[in-house]
Design a protein around this motif. Structure first.
Motif, PDB file in Angstrom:
ATOM      1  N   GLY A 125     -31.549  14.202 -26.455  1.00  0.00           N
ATOM      2  CA  GLY A 125     -32.691  15.121 -26.390  1.00  0.00           C
ATOM      3  C   GLY A 125     -33.864  14.700 -27.262  1.00  0.00           C
ATOM      4  N   VAL A 126     -33.625  13.704 -28.105  1.00  0.00           N
ATOM      5  CA  VAL A 126     -34.682  13.225 -29.012  1.00  0.00           C
ATOM      6  C   VAL A 126     -35.550  12.215 -28.265  1.00  0.00           C
ATOM      7  CG1 VAL A 126     -35.072  11.939 -31.182  1.00  0.00           C
ATOM      8  CG2 VAL A 126     -33.134  13.511 -30.992  1.00  0.00           C
ATOM      9  N   VAL A 127     -36.840  12.162 -28.601  1.00  0.00           N
ATOM     10  CA  VAL A 127     -37.659  11.063 -28.075  1.00  0.00           C
ATOM     11  C   VAL A 127     -37.911  10.108 -29.245  1.00  0.00           C
ATOM     12  CG1 VAL A 127     -38.711  12.214 -26.103  1.00  0.00           C
ATOM     13  CG2 VAL A 127     -39.769  12.472 -28.339  1.00  0.00           C
ATOM     14  N   VAL A 128     -37.551   8.849 -29.033  1.00  0.00           N
ATOM     15  CA  VAL A 128     -37.536   7.877 -30.133  1.00  0.00           C
ATOM     16  C   VAL A 128     -38.788   7.009 -30.150  1.00  0.00           C
ATOM     17  CG1 VAL A 128     -36.339   5.822 -30.993  1.00  0.00           C
ATOM     18  CG2 VAL A 128     -35.029   7.792 -30.254  1.00  0.00           C
ATOM     19  N   ASN A 129     -39.405   6.937 -31.304  1.00  0.00           N
ATOM     20  CA  ASN A 129     -40.480   5.965 -31.502  1.00  0.00           C
ATOM     21  C   ASN A 129     -39.855   4.762 -32.199  1.00  0.00           C
ATOM     22  OD1 ASN A 129     -42.478   4.396 -32.789  1.00  0.00           O
ATOM     23  ND2 ASN A 129     -43.926   6.090 -32.706  1.00  0.00           N
ATOM     24  N   LYS A 133     -48.473  11.777 -31.937  1.00  0.00           N
ATOM     25  CA  LYS A 133     -47.492  10.698 -31.987  1.00  0.00           C
ATOM     26  C   LYS A 133     -46.911  10.411 -30.608  1.00  0.00           C
ATOM     27  CE  LYS A 133     -46.425  11.401 -36.817  1.00  0.00           C
ATOM     28  NZ  LYS A 133     -46.963  10.120 -37.290  1.00  0.00           N
ATOM     29  N   GLY A 134     -47.501  11.006 -29.594  1.00  0.00           N
ATOM     30  CA  GLY A 134     -47.070  10.693 -28.231  1.00  0.00           C
ATOM     31  C   GLY A 134     -45.847  11.461 -27.777  1.00  0.00           C
ATOM     32  N   ILE A 135     -45.423  12.449 -28.567  1.00  0.00           N
ATOM     33  CA  ILE A 135     -44.189  13.178 -28.239  1.00  0.00           C
ATOM     34  C   ILE A 135     -44.359  13.946 -26.912  1.00  0.00           C
ATOM     35  CG2 ILE A 135     -42.513  14.893 -29.104  1.00  0.00           C
ATOM     36  CD1 ILE A 135     -42.818  13.130 -31.444  1.00  0.00           C
ATOM     37  N   GLY A 136     -45.454  14.700 -26.807  1.00  0.00           N
ATOM     38  CA  GLY A 136     -45.685  15.507 -25.593  1.00  0.00           C
ATOM     39  C   GLY A 136     -45.724  14.628 -24.345  1.00  0.00           C
ATOM     40  N   PRO A 137     -46.577  13.596 -24.322  1.00  0.00           N
ATOM     41  CA  PRO A 137     -46.613  12.735 -23.130  1.00  0.00           C
ATOM     42  C   PRO A 137     -45.269  12.065 -22.819  1.00  0.00           C
ATOM     43  CG  PRO A 137     -48.582  12.421 -24.435  1.00  0.00           C
ATOM     44  CD  PRO A 137     -47.683  13.316 -25.240  1.00  0.00           C
ATOM     45  N   CYS A 138     -44.477  11.777 -23.842  1.00  0.00           N
ATOM     46  CA  CYS A 138     -43.161  11.165 -23.596  1.00  0.00           C
ATOM     47  C   CYS A 138     -42.261  12.171 -22.887  1.00  0.00           C
ATOM     48  CB  CYS A 138     -42.553  10.710 -24.927  1.00  0.00           C
ATOM     49  SG  CYS A 138     -40.972   9.901 -24.719  1.00  0.00           S
ATOM     50  N   TYR A 139     -42.247  13.421 -23.374  1.00  0.00           N
ATOM     51  CA  TYR A 139     -41.449  14.455 -22.697  1.00  0.00           C
ATOM     52  C   TYR A 139     -42.005  14.723 -21.291  1.00  0.00           C
ATOM     53  CZ  TYR A 139     -38.435  15.833 -26.630  1.00  0.00           C
ATOM     54  OH  TYR A 139     -37.480  15.861 -27.616  1.00  0.00           O
ATOM     55  N   THR A 140     -43.340  14.610 -21.140  1.00  0.00           N
ATOM     56  CA  THR A 140     -43.933  14.812 -19.812  1.00  0.00           C
ATOM     57  C   THR A 140     -43.370  13.774 -18.846  1.00  0.00           C
ATOM     58  OG1 THR A 140     -45.961  15.569 -20.861  1.00  0.00           O
ATOM     59  CG2 THR A 140     -46.139  14.935 -18.549  1.00  0.00           C
ATOM     60  N   ASP A 141     -43.334  12.522 -19.267  1.00  0.00           N
ATOM     61  CA  ASP A 141     -42.788  11.460 -18.420  1.00  0.00           C
ATOM     62  C   ASP A 141     -41.304  11.674 -18.129  1.00  0.00           C
ATOM     63  OD1 ASP A 141     -45.043  10.052 -17.899  1.00  0.00           O
ATOM     64  OD2 ASP A 141     -44.626   8.349 -19.221  1.00  0.00           O
ATOM     65  N   ASP A 158     -22.800   0.539 -39.093  1.00  0.00           N
ATOM     66  CA  ASP A 158     -22.097   1.147 -37.970  1.00  0.00           C
ATOM     67  C   ASP A 158     -22.018   2.663 -38.125  1.00  0.00           C
ATOM     68  OD1 ASP A 158     -20.529   1.098 -40.151  1.00  0.00           O
ATOM     69  OD2 ASP A 158     -18.793   0.138 -39.198  1.00  0.00           O
ATOM     70  N   ASN A 159     -22.956   3.219 -38.900  1.00  0.00           N
ATOM     71  CA  ASN A 159     -22.973   4.675 -39.068  1.00  0.00           C
ATOM     72  C   ASN A 159     -24.142   5.332 -38.332  1.00  0.00           C
ATOM     73  OD1 ASN A 159     -24.755   3.446 -40.791  1.00  0.00           O
ATOM     74  ND2 ASN A 159     -24.441   4.839 -42.500  1.00  0.00           N
ATOM     75  N   LEU A 160     -24.907   4.538 -37.586  1.00  0.00           N
ATOM     76  CA  LEU A 160     -26.033   5.098 -36.830  1.00  0.00           C
ATOM     77  C   LEU A 160     -25.894   4.755 -35.346  1.00  0.00           C
ATOM     78  CD1 LEU A 160     -28.847   6.515 -36.850  1.00  0.00           C
ATOM     79  CD2 LEU A 160     -29.862   4.253 -37.120  1.00  0.00           C
ATOM     80  N   PHE A 161     -26.075   5.765 -34.512  1.00  0.00           N
ATOM     81  CA  PHE A 161     -25.964   5.575 -33.053  1.00  0.00           C
ATOM     82  C   PHE A 161     -27.156   6.250 -32.374  1.00  0.00           C
ATOM     83  CE2 PHE A 161     -21.853   5.859 -35.038  1.00  0.00           C
ATOM     84  CZ  PHE A 161     -21.156   4.770 -34.533  1.00  0.00           C
ATOM     85  N   ILE A 162     -27.689   5.584 -31.372  1.00  0.00           N
ATOM     86  CA  ILE A 162     -28.803   6.170 -30.617  1.00  0.00           C
ATOM     87  C   ILE A 162     -28.354   6.304 -29.162  1.00  0.00           C
ATOM     88  CG2 ILE A 162     -31.247   5.955 -30.007  1.00  0.00           C
ATOM     89  CD1 ILE A 162     -31.446   3.831 -32.267  1.00  0.00           C
ATOM     90  N   ALA A 163     -28.588   7.474 -28.590  1.00  0.00           N
ATOM     91  CA  ALA A 163     -28.135   7.717 -27.206  1.00  0.00           C
ATOM     92  C   ALA A 163     -28.814   6.759 -26.242  1.00  0.00           C
ATOM     93  CB  ALA A 163     -28.438   9.156 -26.808  1.00  0.00           C
ATOM     94  N   LYS A 164     -28.010   6.226 -25.342  1.00  0.00           N
ATOM     95  CA  LYS A 164     -28.543   5.354 -24.293  1.00  0.00           C
ATOM     96  C   LYS A 164     -29.602   6.091 -23.486  1.00  0.00           C
ATOM     97  CE  LYS A 164     -24.863   2.211 -22.880  1.00  0.00           C
ATOM     98  NZ  LYS A 164     -23.730   2.072 -21.977  1.00  0.00           N
ATOM     99  N   HIS A 165     -29.406   7.405 -23.327  1.00  0.00           N
ATOM    100  CA  HIS A 165     -30.324   8.159 -22.476  1.00  0.00           C
ATOM    101  C   HIS A 165     -31.405   8.917 -23.255  1.00  0.00           C
ATOM    102  CE1 HIS A 165     -26.748  10.365 -23.337  1.00  0.00           C
ATOM    103  NE2 HIS A 165     -26.875  11.323 -22.450  1.00  0.00           N
ATOM    104  N   CYS A 166     -31.675   8.470 -24.463  1.00  0.00           N
ATOM    105  CA  CYS A 166     -32.850   8.951 -25.206  1.00  0.00           C
ATOM    106  C   CYS A 166     -34.100   8.392 -24.551  1.00  0.00           C
ATOM    107  CB  CYS A 166     -32.858   8.270 -26.569  1.00  0.00           C
ATOM    108  SG  CYS A 166     -32.348   9.221 -27.909  1.00  0.00           S
ATOM    109  N   HIS A 167     -35.138   9.173 -24.497  1.00  0.00           N
ATOM    110  CA  HIS A 167     -36.395   8.620 -23.987  1.00  0.00           C
ATOM    111  C   HIS A 167     -37.182   7.969 -25.119  1.00  0.00           C
ATOM    112  CE1 HIS A 167     -36.646   9.909 -19.726  1.00  0.00           C
ATOM    113  NE2 HIS A 167     -35.496  10.419 -20.122  1.00  0.00           N
ATOM    114  N   ILE A 168     -37.973   6.951 -24.732  1.00  0.00           N
ATOM    115  CA  ILE A 168     -38.696   6.170 -25.747  1.00  0.00           C
ATOM    116  C   ILE A 168     -40.179   6.504 -25.697  1.00  0.00           C
ATOM    117  CG2 ILE A 168     -39.250   3.842 -26.560  1.00  0.00           C
ATOM    118  CD1 ILE A 168     -36.800   2.830 -25.179  1.00  0.00           C
TER     119      ILE A 168
END
Ligand code: GTP
Length: 424
Positions: free
Chosen positions: A73-77, A130-138, A97-107
């Motif tokens: 659900g996060v959008v990653v910069n 920071k482009g968050i809104g347009p990223c969720y729009t896409d 090996d303590n950090l994981f990012i979802a394959k289906h996170c939007h960028i």
């Protein structure tokens, strides 16, 4: 509490970072999962004399042997994530090996930032640009670029070029500015891909397996309920679901697997950016709370608007989240104020409203109805035992608890990890 969701009950900046940090250790959470938002969030966590500001990485990273997950659900910069990783490593925090990012996170792509800069010139929502809104729009328009695309260069390239056809048309013809170069963007994102690929994972599987095998998992929200895209003060909201339900969609877990939902409530109210704020204080007292509470954005440095506690907004928050308990933060900031006001209803024209209105035009014109409670002179800073709180501080808390019909389980009395009261 094997699984718990932490969400902000107001307009964000309630101090979730500190509570998440505290709970991670105290209740031995094995996993900490961020489930929405992006690098517009800024959790500040103070450990000893060191101050950490976390934007995209869950604050659990500050603890050894905890797994941290950036959920779908996060959008990653990628650029700012890499900087955040580097800053933490430079401060001695281990990230392997303590950090994981979802394959289906939007960028967040360079063109999202370019478009938001233009949009904010005309709309003035008060976004962090920071482009968050347009990223969720896409994402919703099904044009998004996802983390997994970084692993497939041909897919990444074709998505960038397809999206730029529209973006460049807008930049040139509507905003009269320079178009963006697709090849440059592709090359830049391939550099990010190289550095980030080791963290990309099927996080939904990871999280569910962890829960099923009895591990403790904490879901960490960003921003706050009144900024939720559906339940907040639309359009002055963020672009994601900040409510507790967002943890299920933003991490890939069933509601059946959530045990506790803790709402973080600041002892007063703040809001950043535009939008209605009925209990806003535009006087000297508001300014002194801003100064004392350090109410300036962790990401942008923007001064936060400050106001009295608003129980109408909080009741709405309790309802849409289903809090099993609440944590009150920054009680110490109210020390020394002679009389405290708490908003218990709104007057709108000749009517009294007890529910938070959906109509932004009504909310903008509501006059708060206050109950006045006596303040306390003694300092609450650093108090760890409920019984040691000044009598009027206890009365203030009891008033909140009674009005919201939810138990206050935690009270934070300072910035530091151990400046906290556990009530149960
Ligand atoms: P967002 O996800 O962006 O909404 O952030 P947040 O909810 O984690 O809040 P943020 O860290 O931006 O702001 C809270 C600030 O208050 C930080 O500087 C904390 O260190 C500080 N803080 C948290 N709890 C307390 C408290 O009980 N007393 C005092 N004095 N400061 C606190």
């Amino acid at each position: 509490m094997p699984t718990a969701v932490i969400v902000g009950a107001q307009w964000g900046d309630e101090g979730k970072g500190k509570i998440v940090d505290f709970l991670t250790e105290e209740f031995n959470f094995d996993y900490v999962v961020r489930f929405q938002g992006g690098c517009n969030a800024g959790h500040t966590v103070v450990v000893g004399d060191e101050k950490y500001i976390l934007h995209q990485i869950p604050s659990g990273i500050l603890h050894k042997n905890k797994k941290c997950i950036i959920g779908n659900g996060v959008v990653v910069n990628p650029e700012s994530l890499l900087k955040e990783i580097e800053t933490l490593i430079n401060k001695g925090v281990e990230i392997n090996d303590n950090l994981f990012i979802a394959k289906h996170c939007h960028i967040i792509m360079a063109y999202h930032i370019a478009i938001e800069e233009q949009l904010e010139k005309s709309k003035k929502i008060g976004t962090t640009k920071k482009g968050i809104g347009p990223c969720y729009t896409d994402k919703i328009a099904r044009n998004g670029v996802r983390m997994v695309d970084l692993l497939y260069p041909a897919v990444l390239k074709s998505k960038i070029h397809a999206n730029l056809e529209i973006i460049n048309f807008l930049l040139e013809n509507l905003y009269h500015t320079e178009p963006l170069n697709g090849e440059e963007i592709f090359n830049q994102y391939m550099i990010y891909a190289d550095k980030l690929k080791k963290y990309i994972a099927d996080t939904d599987i990871l999280i569910n397996e962890a829960i099923d095998s009895g591990k403790n998992v904490l879901f960490e929200g960003a921003q706050g309920t009144l900024l939720d895209i559906d339940h907040g003060t639309y359009p002055y909201v963020t672009s994601s679901n900040t409510v507790a339900g967002g943890a299920c969609t933003g991490a890939g877990v069933s509601p059946k697997k959530i045990d506790s939902i803790i709402g973080i409530v600041k002892a007063y109210t703040t809001r950043v950016g535009g939008g209605p704020f009925p209990t806003e204080m535009k006087d000297e007292l508001g300014e002194s709370i801003r100064q004392k509470g350090g109410e300036y954005g962790a990401t942008t440095g923007r001064p936060r608007r400050c106001g009295w506690l608003d129980l109408v907004g909080l009741k709405h928050s309790v309802r849409v989240n289903g809090f099993t308990g609440i944590a009150i933060t920054k009680l110490d900031i109210l020390d020394g104020i002679e009389k405290l006001k708490v908003c218990v209803g709104y007057r709108y024209g000749n009517t009294v409203l007890e529910e938070f209105p959906k109509e932004i035009e009504i909310l903008e014109n509501c006059i708060p109805i206050y109950e006045e409670l006596p303040g306390w002179k003694d300092s609450t800073k650093g108090i760890k035992n409920y019984e040691e709180l000044p009598g009027n501080a206890k009365k203030y808390l009891e008033f909140i608890e009674k009005s919201l019909k939810v138990k206050i389980q935690i009270i934070s009395t300072g910035q530091k990890r151990d400046e906290i009261i556990i009530k149960e």
